[in-house]
Each structure stands twice: as C-alpha cells, then as structure tokens.
Enzyme design. Structure first.
Site, PDB file in Angstrom:
ATOM      1  N   SER A 264       0.807  -1.239   0.000  1.00 57.35           N
ATOM      2  CA  SER A 264       0.000   0.000   0.000  1.00 57.35           C
ATOM      3  C   SER A 264       0.836   1.283   0.000  1.00 57.35           C
ATOM      4  CB  SER A 264      -1.022  -0.009   1.141  1.00 57.35           C
ATOM      5  OG  SER A 264      -0.393  -0.294   2.357  1.00 57.35           O
TER       6      SER A 264
ATOM      7  N   GLN B 237      -4.737  -3.998 -25.461  1.00 53.06           N
ATOM      8  CA  GLN B 237      -4.070  -4.817 -24.442  1.00 53.06           C
ATOM      9  C   GLN B 237      -3.861  -3.992 -23.177  1.00 53.06           C
ATOM     10  OE1 GLN B 237      -0.520  -6.118 -26.585  1.00 53.06           O
ATOM     11  NE2 GLN B 237      -1.532  -7.982 -27.232  1.00 53.06           N
TER      12      GLN B 237
ATOM     13  N   HIS C 137      -5.911  -3.429 -18.260  1.00 53.39           N
ATOM     14  CA  HIS C 137      -5.431  -3.114 -16.901  1.00 53.39           C
ATOM     15  C   HIS C 137      -6.389  -2.115 -16.276  1.00 53.39           C
ATOM     16  CE1 HIS C 137      -1.710  -5.436 -17.200  1.00 53.39           C
ATOM     17  NE2 HIS C 137      -1.915  -5.242 -18.493  1.00 53.39           N
ATOM     18  N   ARG C 138      -7.262  -2.657 -15.402  1.00 50.48           N
ATOM     19  CA  ARG C 138      -8.399  -1.894 -14.887  1.00 50.48           C
ATOM     20  C   ARG C 138      -8.037  -0.917 -13.791  1.00 50.48           C
ATOM     21  NH1 ARG C 138     -10.969  -7.587 -13.828  1.00 50.48           N
ATOM     22  NH2 ARG C 138      -8.733  -7.887 -13.539  1.00 50.48           N
TER      23      ARG C 138
ATOM     24  N   ARG D  92       3.819  -6.751 -18.567  1.00 54.58           N
ATOM     25  CA  ARG D  92       4.002  -6.304 -19.946  1.00 54.58           C
ATOM     26  C   ARG D  92       5.452  -6.119 -20.365  1.00 54.58           C
ATOM     27  NH1 ARG D  92      -0.682  -7.850 -22.376  1.00 54.58           N
ATOM     28  NH2 ARG D  92      -2.442  -7.209 -21.098  1.00 54.58           N
TER      29      ARG D  92
END
Ligand code: FAD
Length: 242
Positions: A65, A85, A89-90, A189
């Site tokens: 965190s 792509q 990534h949300r 990635r």
C-alpha cells in the site's frame, strides 16, 4: 532536464510522455520519500530502518500500500491493438481521443520493421521472422484509410466512418496509475511473453521515467520482482540506455 513533458519515441510513429507525477518534483519531495512517509504512517511516524532499506523490505514482504502514494499520468500514442491490451489493466484511469468527436485529419498506422513468424511452442507468441511483402500490407491499410476519408467527406457520422479503420491505426490516450499498479503492469508487460509492441512501451516507460523517478523502488523491484530470464531484454535495455 525535467522528466515531465519529455516524450520518448516508441515504434515507428508512437511515443510516451510523462504528463504529471505526484508528488510533483517542484514540491522538493521525491517519490521514494513519499513512499517511505506513507509506510511511516503504520508506525506512528517512528521506526529506525533507513529509508532505502525500508523500501527493499516492503517490496520483499509485499507490503504494497505505501507504493500507492505515488501517482503518475502518461500520455501515450500507440496502435489501437496495443491500446486494447493496455486497457485490460483496470487499475488505470483512462481518457482516450474520441473518434466519434474528432475526425482524423491524418490517419497514421503502424508498419513493423519485420514480420515475426508464429511461434511453434507458444500459441500466443512469435519467434524469428517470416518473409511478407510490406507493400501488400500498406495497400490494404491505405485502402481502408482512403475509404474512411471518403466516408467523412460524404458527411457520414465520425462514429460510423471509423469502423472501417484497422487496429494498426494510431490512437492517443492519457492514463493515470499509482506506482503499485504500474509495477504490476510492468511486471506483466515487460515480460518476454507479452507481445513485442506493448513490451516496448512498458520497457520505455520503466527505463526512461519510472527508474529515474523512483530509484530505490526500482532497485528493489529489479532485485525481488524482475528476476528470471523473461526480463533479460529489460536488463539489456537498461544497460544500453543508462
Ligand atoms: C501475456 C499475456 C497474455 C494475455 N492473453 C489474454 C487473452 O488471451 N485473452 C484475454 O482476454 N486476456 C489476455 N490477457 C489479459 C489478462 O488476462 C489481464 O486481463 C491483463 O493482463 C490485466 O491484468 P490484471 O487483471 O492483473 O490487471 P489489472 O486490471 O490492472 O488489475 C490488477 C489486479 O487487481 C485485481 N483486480 C482488478 N479488478 C478485479 C476484478 N474485477 N476482480 C478481481 N480482481 C481484480 C487483480 O488482483 C488484478 O491482478 C493477457 C495478458 C498477458 C500479460
């Protein structure tokens, strides 16, 4: 020179630019120090561990965190298939150029340097190269682009005309992400099993922006996360560019 607003070229017509970062460099506070300050919240501001060691310890123990304290915004110009792509990534927040709103005056599309062959072992992967006439590819894309332009000229809605364009066409978006989620993106990635084109964007962002902005975090990230042969290319890129 400040890293902010620097634009680094990627692929034939793409680039990535660091648009903003929190803490802002003008605050005089480094990103690594902001992460350490966040970690100190847990111990009521106390704790004797030196800052750099604390970052290593958090990375090693997945105390994630505090890394969320740092936020970065990038502006990216990339082919649509790379953006597709990327946007899986949300944990990023995105704003993309709307082709419903704006007709493209000039439609740029990606032309690879070489055609990679289908991998024999990885159904999603590529290896080596294959001979293919780039002229045939250009002709097909340019036919689509020409059709797009005639549709716009005929007064067709931009939201309809755009459907004729292929995924090799360049798009542009802004993406905001915190350092923890960015490292997750980079881990996936920059790996050798990610597609070459998005890998190049990820490696560029890491080496030209993330590493110089967060040197202690990067050191720990390389020591505990970017291990294994799947990151050999990243190590080679770092050696060549630093
Ligand atoms: C090499 C490779 C091949 C791929 N191939 C395919 C493919 O063939 N088809 C395909 O559809 N996708 C494919 N993907 C995309 C992949 O499945 C992920 O969607 C993408 O990598 C985003 O990863 P993520 O969900 O971990 O990241 P993010 O969306 O950034 O999420 C980060 C983390 O947050 C948590 N999280 C976020 N949202 C949720 C949620 N709704 N529920 C639960 N946890 C959540 C998860 O822990 C997640 O790991 C591929 C990705 C890679 C790297």
């Amino acid at each position: 020179m400040s890293l902010l607003q620097q634009k680094i070229d990627v692929l034939d017509k793409g680039w990535v630019q660091l648009d903003d970062v929190m803490p802002h460099p003008a605050s005089g506070r480094t990103c690594d120090h902001a992460i350490v300050a966040a970690a100190r919240q847990s111990v009521g501001g106390r704790g004797k561990t030196p800052d750099r060691e604390r970052i290593h310890s958090m990375m090693r123990r997945h105390h994630t965190s505090p890394f969320e304290r740092v936020t970065l915004t990038f502006i990216v110009r990339c082919p649509i298939f790379v953006a597709r792509q990327w946007m899986r990534h949300r944990t990023w927040s995105y704003n993309e150029l709307s082709m419903r709103y704006t007709a493209l005056d000039q439609v740029d599309y990606y032309v690879p340097d070489a055609w990679r062959a289908q991998s024999a072992t990885d159904k999603q992967g590529s290896e080596g190269s294959v001979e293919y006439d780039v002229g045939a590819y250009r002709e097909a894309v340019e036919r689509s682009v020409a059709c797009y332009q005639t549709m716009i000229e005929a007064g067709m809605a931009r939201e309809m005309a755009r459907i004729v364009l292929p995924v090799s066409v360049y798009t542009q978006f802004a993406g905001t992400v915190n350092a923890h989620n960015l490292m997750h993106f980079l881990k996936l990635r920059m790996s050798s099993d990610a597609q070459y084109e998005i890998r190049l964007y990820a490696i560029t962002m890491y080496v030209h922006f993330f590493r110089p902005l967060l040197p202690w975090t990067s050191e720990a990230f390389e020591q505990y996360v970017l291990i294994g042969p799947e990151y050999d290319e990243v190590r080679q890129y770092i050696a060549a560019h630093t």
